[in-house]
Every structure is written in C-alpha cells, then in structure tokens.
Design an enzyme around this catalytic site. Sequence first.
Site, PDB file in Angstrom:
ATOM      1  N   ASP A  46       0.859  -1.189   0.000  1.00  0.00           N
ATOM      2  CA  ASP A  46       0.000   0.000   0.000  1.00  0.00           C
ATOM      3  C   ASP A  46       0.894   1.238   0.000  1.00  0.00           C
ATOM      4  O   ASP A  46       1.916   1.251   0.692  1.00  0.00           O
ATOM      5  CB  ASP A  46      -0.910   0.004   1.236  1.00  0.00           C
ATOM      6  CG  ASP A  46      -2.166   0.849   1.049  1.00  0.00           C
ATOM      7  OD1 ASP A  46      -2.027   2.067   0.775  1.00  0.00           O
ATOM      8  OD2 ASP A  46      -3.269   0.304   1.187  1.00  0.00           O
ATOM      9  N   ASN A  47       0.518   2.257  -0.770  1.00  0.00           N
ATOM     10  CA  ASN A  47       1.299   3.501  -0.754  1.00  0.00           C
ATOM     11  C   ASN A  47       0.708   4.534   0.202  1.00  0.00           C
ATOM     12  O   ASN A  47       1.178   5.677   0.269  1.00  0.00           O
ATOM     13  CB  ASN A  47       1.405   4.095  -2.171  1.00  0.00           C
ATOM     14  CG  ASN A  47       0.071   4.602  -2.694  1.00  0.00           C
ATOM     15  OD1 ASN A  47      -0.987   4.221  -2.196  1.00  0.00           O
ATOM     16  ND2 ASN A  47       0.121   5.460  -3.708  1.00  0.00           N
ATOM     17  N   LYS A  83       1.444 -13.559 -13.805  1.00  0.00           N
ATOM     18  CA  LYS A  83       1.977 -14.355 -14.913  1.00  0.00           C
ATOM     19  C   LYS A  83       3.337 -14.950 -14.552  1.00  0.00           C
ATOM     20  O   LYS A  83       3.596 -16.139 -14.768  1.00  0.00           O
ATOM     21  CB  LYS A  83       2.093 -13.461 -16.147  1.00  0.00           C
ATOM     22  CG  LYS A  83       2.665 -14.126 -17.397  1.00  0.00           C
ATOM     23  CD  LYS A  83       2.499 -13.171 -18.576  1.00  0.00           C
ATOM     24  CE  LYS A  83       3.180 -13.706 -19.833  1.00  0.00           C
ATOM     25  NZ  LYS A  83       4.610 -13.355 -19.869  1.00  0.00           N
ATOM     26  N   TYR A 142     -12.665   6.677 -12.479  1.00  0.00           N
ATOM     27  CA  TYR A 142     -12.854   5.440 -11.722  1.00  0.00           C
ATOM     28  C   TYR A 142     -13.686   4.430 -12.514  1.00  0.00           C
ATOM     29  O   TYR A 142     -13.280   3.283 -12.697  1.00  0.00           O
ATOM     30  CB  TYR A 142     -13.525   5.756 -10.395  1.00  0.00           C
ATOM     31  CG  TYR A 142     -13.645   4.573  -9.457  1.00  0.00           C
ATOM     32  CD1 TYR A 142     -12.514   3.986  -8.899  1.00  0.00           C
ATOM     33  CD2 TYR A 142     -14.892   4.059  -9.117  1.00  0.00           C
ATOM     34  CE1 TYR A 142     -12.626   2.913  -8.030  1.00  0.00           C
ATOM     35  CE2 TYR A 142     -15.017   2.991  -8.243  1.00  0.00           C
ATOM     36  CZ  TYR A 142     -13.879   2.415  -7.700  1.00  0.00           C
ATOM     37  OH  TYR A 142     -13.995   1.337  -6.841  1.00  0.00           O
ATOM     38  N   THR A 161     -20.160  -1.319   0.087  1.00  0.00           N
ATOM     39  CA  THR A 161     -19.746  -2.123   1.234  1.00  0.00           C
ATOM     40  C   THR A 161     -19.353  -1.187   2.376  1.00  0.00           C
ATOM     41  O   THR A 161     -18.843  -0.096   2.145  1.00  0.00           O
ATOM     42  CB  THR A 161     -18.561  -3.031   0.843  1.00  0.00           C
ATOM     43  OG1 THR A 161     -18.942  -3.827  -0.294  1.00  0.00           O
ATOM     44  CG2 THR A 161     -18.173  -3.961   1.979  1.00  0.00           C
TER      45      THR A 161
END
Length: 319
Positions: free
Chosen positions: A33-34, A107, A147, A177
Amino acid sequence: MGKTILITGGAGFIGSNLCRRLLNDGNKIICVDNLYTGQIRNIKPLMTNQNFKFINHNIIEPLTIEEKLDQIYNLACPASPPHYQKDPLFTINTCFIGTTNMLNLAKKNNCKMLQASTSEVYGDPLEHPQKEGYRGHVNCFGIRSCYDEGKRSAETLCFNYINQFGVKVKIIRIFNTYGPYMAKDDGRVITNFVNQALNDQDETIYGDGSQTRSFQYIDDLIEAMIKVMDTDDTFHGPINLGNPNEFTIKELAEIILELIKESKSKMIYKELPMDDPCKRRPDISLAKEKLKWEPVIQLREGLLKTINYFKKIKDMDQK
C-alpha cells in the site's frame, strides 16, 4: 499448509479486513500500500505477526517480490468519489498501469489473481437490478469517469491476459460495502451519516434522498472474495458481490439516527452531484449458484458494528 498471498491496497478498508481474515486462516500475507488512502493504523496490530509483511509501494511502479506467490488480491485504487476525483490521472493510472503490473506478477508466479472491480462499471444503470451481462450506462467524460472507465479498462486488461497468456484471473464487481476500518473522511454515505450523527452535525443528503443503494457488510464480502479465489481455474467472472436489499438514502439516514439515539443531528438537503447513480442493486444469482453464497448480515446489525467502531475511533482521536 498456508499460502503466500499478496494484497495490494492492504492498508485500506477492504484490504485490511482481508489481511486479518487470511492471517487468521494461517497464511503468510504481503501487504502492499502507498497509503494514498490506506491507513497504517488499520494494519498496525498485524505488524508484530511474523507472517505479515508491509511494503510501502505505489503499484503504478513495477514491484519485485522475492517470495513465490500463491495468490494476488489486487485491491489498490482510491474507491470513494472525493478520493478518486482528487487526482483523476492517478486513479486511472492505478487502474490501468497498476493492474498491468499485478497481472505481470501473476503471470511470472503462475498464480491466481483476484481483480477488485466495482458496480461503478454499470454507471447510472438503465437495467435494475444489475446482472453481470449488463454493459452499463457510463459517462466516459464525467467527474466519475476516471474510476468507472478505469475499472472497466482493468477488466479488459484482465481478459486480455487470460486469453493471451492463460493467467488465472478472477474479476469481482463489488457493490456498496461498509464496516470497521473505513476512513471516517472517505466521503461514502455511511461514513458521512454515522460521523455526522456522532458529532451532532446535520446529516447531508444529496438530492431528495430517493436514490437507492444496496449495502453489504464487510464480513460478507470477505467471505465471498475467498470463495471466488478458491473457484477452479476455468472461472473468471465477472461476478457481482453485494447485498440485494435496497434502501433509499433517506431511509438510511433515518435508520442511522434511530440507532444513534443520543444524536441531535437533523437531515439537510443539497444538490445531487453530477452522474450520481439514481439506483444501485446487484443481481447475485451467479454468486448464489457458483459460490453457494449470499449475505447474512443485515443492515441494522452491520450498522451497529460500524457505529461502535467509529465511536472507538472518535474516543482515540480525542485522547
């Protein structure tokens, strides 16, 4: 035996709840997380757990992970309107470049990846309730488009990686949520109403309050996310995850004032923001069929848990 799981956006609302659950299930968690919208205090209690590692990193930049990964949950992206509209280019780059970087990591590790998409891909829907096959009604130039379209482009990327490289991606579309570890200033309707009521400020309703939303408690979402990740490799989604019980915004405000009996707040009305959806309700038939899942925590029960959380945060901030 536990898995090694990377969670981007892991210090955010959904991410920190997911970190807790997966740690409790015996997994090793790498939280990335930044802190653009995530909060250290959401994960601070986890820092002493030897199976938890935090990396402060912006996923727009390539990420090198030494451990072999079993799963990736890509949740990183500002998700509330004030946060994602603050820097629209950052938002859309997180959706597109950030998701590309996570897909390349999946990947490389030949591991499953769950992509957190959103009900916002449906825009202001003409279909009600919304099924996964509905293609949406989105303003691609509006203030929400960074967004809405960012998440739509991320879904496209995921299917490109599925079709070209066989990457094992699963796409979920998360509907409204709420619950503990939401940021009190995130601008979402439940956090706004609860914190306004706790501080005896008037509850701000945009429009006439007749617009509808369907509110899902965080524990129900986390359970569904894990079930989606555990589906076989042929299932990619997208799949709606939400609570189909629908309430008007005015009804929500009234319920919160009913639950916070000591509040002196009243309801006030302001102009409805541009492109704000008039209605939002998921069709969760696919989730019921594929996951054998549906929400079990109803609105009043979830709101009480959320109100108690914000009361604790208020007390901590005052000390």
